[in-house]
Design an enzyme around this catalytic site. Sequence first.
Site, short mmCIF file in Angstrom:
data_model
loop_
_atom_site.label_atom_id
_atom_site.label_comp_id
_atom_site.label_asym_id
_atom_site.label_seq_id
_atom_site.Cartn_x
_atom_site.Cartn_y
_atom_site.Cartn_z
CD GLU A 73 -3.24 -1.00 1.97
OE1 GLU A 73 -3.28 -0.11 2.84
OE2 GLU A 73 -4.17 -1.81 1.81
CD GLU A 121 -3.51 -6.10 2.91
OE1 GLU A 121 -4.40 -5.41 3.43
OE2 GLU A 121 -2.28 -5.83 3.02
#
Length: 521
Positions: free
Chosen positions: A203, A326
């Site tokens: 991220e 994820e």
Amino acid sequence: MLRRRTRWLSIFLTCALACTTSAVMAQKAVDVSVTIRANEPGPTINPNIYGQFAEHLGAGIYEGVWVGEDSNIPNTNGYRNDVIAALRDLKVPLVRWPGGCFADEYHWREGIGPREKRPVKVNTHWGGVPETNAFGTHEFMAFAEMIGAKVYISGNVGSGTLQEMADWLEYLTSDTVSTLANLRRENGREKPWEVHFFGIGNETWGCGGNMRPEYYADLFRQYATYIKTPPGHRPKIVASGGNDEGTRWVEVLTTMVERDMNAISHHYYTTPTGVWAKKGNSTGFGEDQWISTFANTMRIEEFIKNNVAILDKNDPKGKIGFYVDEWGTWYDPEPGREPGFLYQQNTLRDALVAAINLNIFHHHARRVHMTNIAQMVNVLQAMILTDGPRMALTPTYHVFHMYRPFQGATFLPTDVKAPQYSHGNVSVPAISVSAARDTEGRIQLALANLDPNREAVVKTNLQGASAKSASGRLLTAKQMDARNTVDAPESVKPTSLTAKRSGDAIVITLPPKSVAVVQLQ
Ligand code: AHR
């Protein structure tokens, strides 16, 4: 007196009518037809679609997996025996570690050597609790070996250095007499490990450094240059990508990076409300949040399609995978628990979310070569919830268990005729379906009935193959939020399911709110 009697009679009749009506409504089945095109086999369903994510977060690692050798909880070399056995049985193909946001604050050197000498840090992302570093590189690699899983390590770009990342890979994989390889030997591991996947940051648009994709693309090029592993042992390198409906990261990365990038990651979490500040509860919800959770989770299909369209344009040879590394449900924090630990209950609704997502991933197996549910134990949509020395397998665990034959199977397209299931102003397809030919040549069919009120009668036909019967396993429960606890660990568990033959079709009856995996033979 007469008036009172008449009133009771009228209440009785009203109730009888209402109850009968609702019973009739509850019994009115949804008619579905599924044709499996067995003569048009598609791509292999990569087993890594069943990967899992285990972060240093809450009780995900400490308590959930690792309790230490001195714990009263039965363990082998510090790993809890119950959790290891359950994960082995699940055939987890791959584990992603150590984060998540944690990865971009993790310095691997702090997690090697004698445990009593390892520095204690603060887990600033997740609850501000001490991170003892007791679970480090050796502990993770041994854990993966114990459960028979491949490894996917996320490197620290946000707060680490290129040299630190390169050194970690040398420490892990070098068979030379370099100082780092010898340090690994001194710490108890003679042979180099195989690192199957390596992520350059996590991220990076957010907790991994708040970068712009253009800046990260240059960093990726630089970092990937210095990942040096022995010939034939190079991990697949994963670039940190975007999230939700975003496509810009894939666009920029596939334009600016010409080599070394084996995959781009993408994250999407499902909330019942779609509003991050008030996500919705994990239990005690109504049908409005039952259906909205499914409508929200199904959005992943559109996100995959849009990103894959860009990949197909910029990488027509299909070299770059799209990894949803994820995914899963994310609810409001449990009352009375540390919000930063992301502990949540797991119900029948989560089981359906798992089935819906896995079915979608199967349909996109051409590019989606890996996904990692978040997370493995005690965090978000977990497989297992522990409480002291006890544990409960969640409904999500059971779905992953039922779907095991899909690992490595060959996707088979299906034609599905099914009505919509509607509640309020939300509508979703009543049934989620995927089919495949497993590695032993058997046809597997996965079905989820999203309607919580009506059973579904699924007439199944095969094109290019034949079957006389079908049997498998079914997961359902009376309540939408039925769950397993350590006191009642078997409230939601699979039962056997047998289908009937009717003419040329095999008829599978799915109770309301259920998931089934059947084998056609
Ligand atoms: O899974 C929890 C967190 O969600 C991860 O650490 C992060 O990558 C994502 O935002």
